[in-house]
Design an enzyme around this catalytic site. Structure first.
Site, PDB file in Angstrom:
ATOM      1  CG  HIS A  83       3.426  -1.500  -1.105  1.00 12.26           C
ATOM      2  ND1 HIS A  83       3.696  -2.825  -0.918  1.00 12.26           N
ATOM      3  CD2 HIS A  83       3.340  -1.303  -2.443  1.00 12.26           C
ATOM      4  CE1 HIS A  83       3.779  -3.408  -2.096  1.00 12.26           C
ATOM      5  NE2 HIS A  83       3.561  -2.513  -3.040  1.00 12.26           N
ATOM      6  CG  ASP A 135       1.114   3.108  -8.874  1.00  5.50           C
ATOM      7  OD1 ASP A 135       1.619   2.877  -9.982  1.00  5.50           O
ATOM      8  OD2 ASP A 135       0.560   2.251  -8.183  1.00  5.50           O
ATOM      9  CG  HIS A 159      -2.790  -3.618  -8.543  1.00  6.13           C
ATOM     10  ND1 HIS A 159      -1.457  -3.363  -8.364  1.00  6.13           N
ATOM     11  CD2 HIS A 159      -2.835  -4.811  -9.210  1.00  6.13           C
ATOM     12  CE1 HIS A 159      -0.731  -4.351  -8.881  1.00  6.13           C
ATOM     13  NE2 HIS A 159      -1.552  -5.239  -9.414  1.00  6.13           N
TER      14      HIS A 159
HETATM   15  N1  COA Z   1      -3.920   7.165   2.418  1.00  5.05           N
HETATM   16  C1  COA Z   1      -4.367   7.289   3.676  1.00  5.05           C
HETATM   17  N2  COA Z   1      -4.301   6.297   4.589  1.00  5.05           N
HETATM   18  C2  COA Z   1      -3.764   5.137   4.192  1.00  5.05           C
HETATM   19  C3  COA Z   1      -3.279   4.933   2.893  1.00  5.05           C
HETATM   20  C4  COA Z   1      -3.370   6.003   1.997  1.00  5.05           C
HETATM   21  N3  COA Z   1      -2.942   5.862   0.741  1.00  5.05           N
HETATM   22  N4  COA Z   1      -2.802   3.682   2.787  1.00  5.05           N
HETATM   23  C5  COA Z   1      -2.970   3.111   3.979  1.00  5.05           C
HETATM   24  N5  COA Z   1      -3.564   3.983   4.832  1.00  5.05           N
HETATM   25  C6  COA Z   1      -3.931   3.726   6.215  1.00  5.05           C
HETATM   26  C7  COA Z   1      -5.308   3.066   6.235  1.00  5.05           C
HETATM   27  O1  COA Z   1      -6.343   4.010   6.323  1.00  5.05           O
HETATM   28  C8  COA Z   1      -5.194   2.187   7.462  1.00  5.05           C
HETATM   29  O2  COA Z   1      -5.345   2.999   8.585  1.00  5.05           O
HETATM   30  P1  COA Z   1      -6.207   2.487   9.851  1.00  5.05           P
HETATM   31  O3  COA Z   1      -5.460   1.270  10.346  1.00  5.05           O
HETATM   32  O4  COA Z   1      -6.193   3.652  10.761  1.00  5.05           O
HETATM   33  O5  COA Z   1      -7.562   2.138   9.301  1.00  5.05           O
HETATM   34  C9  COA Z   1      -3.759   1.718   7.442  1.00  5.05           C
HETATM   35  O6  COA Z   1      -3.042   2.748   6.748  1.00  5.05           O
HETATM   36  C10 COA Z   1      -3.562   0.376   6.730  1.00  5.05           C
HETATM   37  O7  COA Z   1      -4.083   0.490   5.412  1.00  5.05           O
HETATM   38  P2  COA Z   1      -4.803  -0.681   4.600  1.00  5.05           P
HETATM   39  O8  COA Z   1      -5.623  -0.102   3.511  1.00  5.05           O
HETATM   40  O9  COA Z   1      -5.496  -1.616   5.563  1.00  5.05           O
HETATM   41  O10 COA Z   1      -3.535  -1.427   4.029  1.00  5.05           O
HETATM   42  P3  COA Z   1      -3.555  -2.589   2.952  1.00  5.05           P
HETATM   43  O11 COA Z   1      -2.301  -3.334   3.110  1.00  5.05           O
HETATM   44  O12 COA Z   1      -4.840  -3.347   3.011  1.00  5.05           O
HETATM   45  O13 COA Z   1      -3.587  -1.774   1.582  1.00  5.05           O
HETATM   46  C11 COA Z   1      -2.929  -0.347  -0.173  1.00  5.05           C
HETATM   47  C12 COA Z   1      -2.459  -1.360   0.892  1.00  5.05           C
HETATM   48  C13 COA Z   1      -1.817  -0.100  -1.174  1.00  5.05           C
HETATM   49  C14 COA Z   1      -4.143  -0.921  -0.931  1.00  5.05           C
HETATM   50  C15 COA Z   1      -3.332   0.964   0.535  1.00  5.05           C
HETATM   51  O14 COA Z   1      -2.192   1.522   1.146  1.00  5.05           O
HETATM   52  C16 COA Z   1      -3.972   1.981  -0.406  1.00  5.05           C
HETATM   53  O15 COA Z   1      -5.180   1.926  -0.617  1.00  5.05           O
HETATM   54  N6  COA Z   1      -3.172   2.902  -1.008  1.00  5.05           N
HETATM   55  C17 COA Z   1      -3.687   3.849  -1.965  1.00  5.05           C
HETATM   56  C18 COA Z   1      -3.773   3.206  -3.349  1.00  5.05           C
HETATM   57  C19 COA Z   1      -2.419   2.990  -3.971  1.00  5.05           C
HETATM   58  O16 COA Z   1      -1.583   3.880  -4.006  1.00  5.05           O
HETATM   59  N7  COA Z   1      -2.242   1.779  -4.521  1.00  5.05           N
HETATM   60  C20 COA Z   1      -1.008   1.422  -5.235  1.00  5.05           C
HETATM   61  C21 COA Z   1      -0.242   0.382  -4.472  1.00  5.05           C
HETATM   62  S1  COA Z   1       1.343   0.111  -5.225  1.00  5.05           S
END
Ligand code: COA
Length: 375
Positions: A261, A312, A222
């Site tokens: 996201h 971010d 987050h």
């Molecule tokens: N880098 C690499 N791969 C990513 C990614 C990232 N930042 N964000 C998503 N993915 C990929 C995941 O590995 C997953 O791939 P898969 O289906 O092959 O396993 C797919 O995209 C879905 O991701 P997931 O983590 O299940 O999505 P979510 O909706 O649960 O999570 C976030 C959303 C924001 C938590 C996630 O994108 C993330 O961890 N981002 C990085 C942290 C971040 O920037 N947070 C700020 C949010 S405003």
């Protein structure tokens, strides 16, 4: 009994109504009470937008002036809060320090326990005014310096930079920080806002709810992502190395901070402004190298994974270029989001039902108790 739905991470689950923020993840639209984020970011200030979020409509010039004066008059923090910050270890986590300070501010607040709307609105104003003072004081104290008193003649953002450094910032720097706070102000039922609403739904007070929100924001999935994204960019030595760096990180199944996201399936509209600000600030004030590396990381992520950057990613570069210490990036996110959190706490208290979901139990249901001397 109502049908039970299991949705890991509550994905797609609607838990409540809100009139505060609207996100269209397919179109990349974000509205605060019906106003488009692009209009607000281009034409309004943080406090003007905060007034609108709390009161429902944009302020007149006179209303805004009175609101700004009330915020400026409430920025000073009690000595007890300064002492509490001083009692923390020098290397205390900045978000943990902010939680401690908000809890302490709650103890000093004369209306700490009241959830009555007008009282809560006044408490929210005091808290939004004081959080930047807390963050700047924390940084000065850990550096062995005296906190700087707020200057009521400066804007919310300019005053923060002044309290942090002792220097009045340029208009460009103050405007960039102000717009970033506006972009962080509200974002529907994200994890920290939801945490605030869960706590508020027990009829706990505003300060207790905000302490929970800060805890949720701290995590790198987050709000913690703005700091982590910048630390990641600093690992890359040059623009030319960015592509290989991303490939290697993806090969190692690392998450690239500042990308992806839960709701947006296209560009996060807040990122559009932060990218622009990052480019402008890097050219005007800093070293364009970091912005250029970020651009290459972004292009590579889009090419390899089709994943867009979020709010971010470029915010990290904006804050870095403004000379803000890395571990204050997420506290600054909180300094913006405090307005949204408190609006949600008030909305929850205005039409409350305790938030109490259930879990699907996967454990055993038939274990025999064995007395201690037979185990
Ligand atoms: N880098 C690499 N791969 C990513 C990614 C990232 N930042 N964000 C998503 N993915 C990929 C995941 O590995 C997953 O791939 P898969 O289906 O092959 O396993 C797919 O995209 C879905 O991701 P997931 O983590 O299940 O999505 P979510 O909706 O649960 O999570 C976030 C959303 C924001 C938590 C996630 O994108 C993330 O961890 N981002 C990085 C942290 C971040 O920037 N947070 C700020 C949010 S405003």
């Amino acid at each position: 009994m109502a049908e039970q739905i299991m949705a890991k991470g509550l994905e797609g689950v609607v838990v409540s109504e809100t009139s505060l923020g609207f996100i269209d993840g397919q179109q990349g639209r974000l509205l605060y009470r019906g106003y488009d984020i692009h209009d607000l970011a281009e034409h309004a200030s943080y406090l003007e937008t905060l007034y609108m979020l709390w009161h429902g409509d944009l302020p007149s010039g006179e209303q805004l002036e009175a609101f700004e004066a009330r915020v400026a008059g409430a920025r000073t923090i009690p000595d007890g809060v300064v002492d509490a910050l001083g009692s923390l270890p020098r290397d205390a986590n900045a978000m943990t320090a902010l939680q401690a300070a908000v809890a302490t501010l709650g103890s000093f607040d004369p209306d700490s326990d009241s959830n009555e709307h007008d009282v809560e609105l006044a408490k929210a104003l005091r808290l939004a005014a004081k959080i930047p003072t807390v963050i700047a004081a924390f940084d000065r104290i850990r550096g062995g310096e005296e906190p700087i008193e707020p200057d009521p003649d400066l804007s919310q953002a300019a005053n923060f930079l002044y309290m942090l450094t002792g220097q009045e910032p340029s208009d460009v720097a103050a405007k960039a920080l102000d717009t970033s706070l506006l972009l962080y102000l509200e974002h529907g039922f994200n994890a920290s806002t939801f945490a605030c609403r869960v706590i508020a739904s027990t009829l706990a007070d505003l300060h207790s709810s905000i302490v929970g929100g800060i805890g949720a924001l701290k995590g790198q999935l987050h709000g913690g992502a703005n700091e982590k994204a910048m630390r990641m960019i600093l690992e890359i030595d040059s623009e030319e190395e960015a592509e290989a760096w991303v490939d290697e990180a993806l090969d190692q199944h690392r998450k690239i901070m500042g990308f992806g996201h839960r709701v947006y399936r296209t560009e996060d509209p807040r990122a559009t402004h932060l990218r622009r600000m990052s480019e402008r600030l890097s050219e005007d004030l800093g070293d364009p190298k970091w912005h250029r590396i970020a651009r290459r990381v972004e292009e590579t992520m889009l090419d390899r994974k089709g994943i867009n950057c979020n709010v971010d990613f470029y915010c990290g570069i904006v804050y870095y270029t403004l000379g803000i210490p890395l571990d204050l990036f997420t506290p600054l996110f909180a300094a913006g989001r405090i307005g949204g959190w408190s609006a949600h706490v008030m909305e929850q208290h205005g039409d409350n039902r305790i938030i109490r979901p259930r879990a699907e139990y996967t454990g055993s249901k038939n274990r025999e108790f064995v007395p201690i001397d037979e185990r």
